[in-house]
Design an enzyme around this catalytic site. Sequence first.
Site, short mmCIF file in Angstrom:
data_model
loop_
_atom_site.label_atom_id
_atom_site.label_comp_id
_atom_site.label_asym_id
_atom_site.label_seq_id
_atom_site.Cartn_x
_atom_site.Cartn_y
_atom_site.Cartn_z
CE LYS A 222 -3.81 -2.24 2.72
NZ LYS A 222 -4.59 -1.94 3.84
CE1 TYR B 58 -8.66 -3.43 1.30
CE2 TYR B 58 -7.96 -1.37 0.66
CZ TYR B 58 -8.27 -2.88 0.67
OH TYR B 58 -6.72 -2.51 1.25
CG ASN C 61 -3.10 -3.04 7.38
OD1 ASN C 61 -2.96 -2.52 6.08
ND2 ASN C 61 -3.59 -3.52 7.99
CG HIS D 240 -4.70 -6.86 -0.41
ND1 HIS D 240 -5.91 -6.19 0.67
CD2 HIS D 240 -5.07 -7.04 -1.12
CE1 HIS D 240 -6.66 -7.32 -0.28
NE2 HIS D 240 -6.29 -8.14 -0.91
CD GLU E 201 -8.27 -9.34 -2.81
OE1 GLU E 201 -9.49 -9.31 -2.32
OE2 GLU E 201 -7.11 -9.68 -2.85
N1 UDP Z 1 -8.87 -1.30 7.82
C1 UDP Z 1 -8.63 -0.28 9.01
N2 UDP Z 1 -9.55 -0.19 9.94
C2 UDP Z 1 -10.40 -1.51 10.63
C3 UDP Z 1 -10.20 -2.96 9.76
C4 UDP Z 1 -9.31 -2.57 8.85
O1 UDP Z 1 -8.66 0.55 8.89
O2 UDP Z 1 -10.69 -1.04 11.62
C5 UDP Z 1 -8.52 -1.48 7.10
C6 UDP Z 1 -6.88 -2.30 7.57
O3 UDP Z 1 -6.01 -1.22 6.25
C7 UDP Z 1 -7.08 -3.31 6.30
C8 UDP Z 1 -7.99 -3.10 5.18
O4 UDP Z 1 -8.76 -1.65 5.73
O5 UDP Z 1 -5.55 -4.01 5.99
C9 UDP Z 1 -9.34 -4.33 4.50
O6 UDP Z 1 -9.70 -5.14 5.82
P1 UDP Z 1 -9.78 -6.24 6.42
O7 UDP Z 1 -10.43 -7.02 7.35
O8 UDP Z 1 -9.56 -7.44 4.72
O9 UDP Z 1 -7.70 -6.98 6.52
P2 UDP Z 1 -6.78 -7.61 6.12
O10 UDP Z 1 -7.45 -8.40 5.01
O11 UDP Z 1 -5.74 -6.22 4.87
O12 UDP Z 1 -6.24 -8.14 6.87
MG MG Z 2 -9.38 -8.65 3.07
#
Ligand code: UDP
Ligand code: MG
Length: 162
Positions: free
Chosen positions: A20, A60, A123, A126, A137
């Site tokens: 990211k 997303y 974080n 992805h 994706e």
């Molecule tokens: N995210 C966020 N706040 C939250 C949960 C998720 O900003 O409380 C963001 C975070 O960057 C995360 C992305 O949304 O990587 C997608 O969420 P997902 O639950 O799919 O997590 P991932 O698959 O990236 O671990």
């Molecule tokens: Mg995810």
Amino acid sequence: MLQEQEAHAAEMERTFIAIKPDGVQRGLIAEIISRFERKGFKLVAIKLVVPSKEFAQKHYHDLKERPFFNGLCEFLSSGPVLAMVWEGEGVIKYGRKLIGATDPQKSEPGTIRGDLAVVVGRNIIHGSDGPETAKDEINLWFKPQELVTYTSNAEKWVYGDN
Ligand code: UDP
Ligand code: MG
């Protein structure tokens, strides 16, 4: 031998991994790629892109009801993203293991987020969460001709040939 190669090919998976904008800006591209590379996974597509907000919303779409959706999509489209496809046995699930838990406060040390990130909104990486999302994706981010099919010299050492 041929049968073994076919069986090996049948177990191959592909996953979509993206660094990211925060990971790109923090100079973590090489560090992150090297973790997938050293593991033995194979890079089959890579490009640096600045996605539009509409594109981020598509990526997303599963999260559109969540309160952080708008900020997340704005952030993803705020700068360069390094989009990649990695291939290997079990790469979807194990890629998620290398990445670590969504919230870096909960990611184990040794994982990418555990070692390199602090808060959930930044974080850095992805990774597809299952075979269906991986397929969707990859198709969203890449044209079929951008995926490179080749035999890596390391493959027989990573998987064995007998
Ligand atoms: N995210 C966020 N706040 C939250 C949960 C998720 O900003 O409380 C963001 C975070 O960057 C995360 C992305 O949304 O990587 C997608 O969420 P997902 O639950 O799919 O997590 P991932 O698959 O990236 O671990
Ligand atoms: Mg995810």
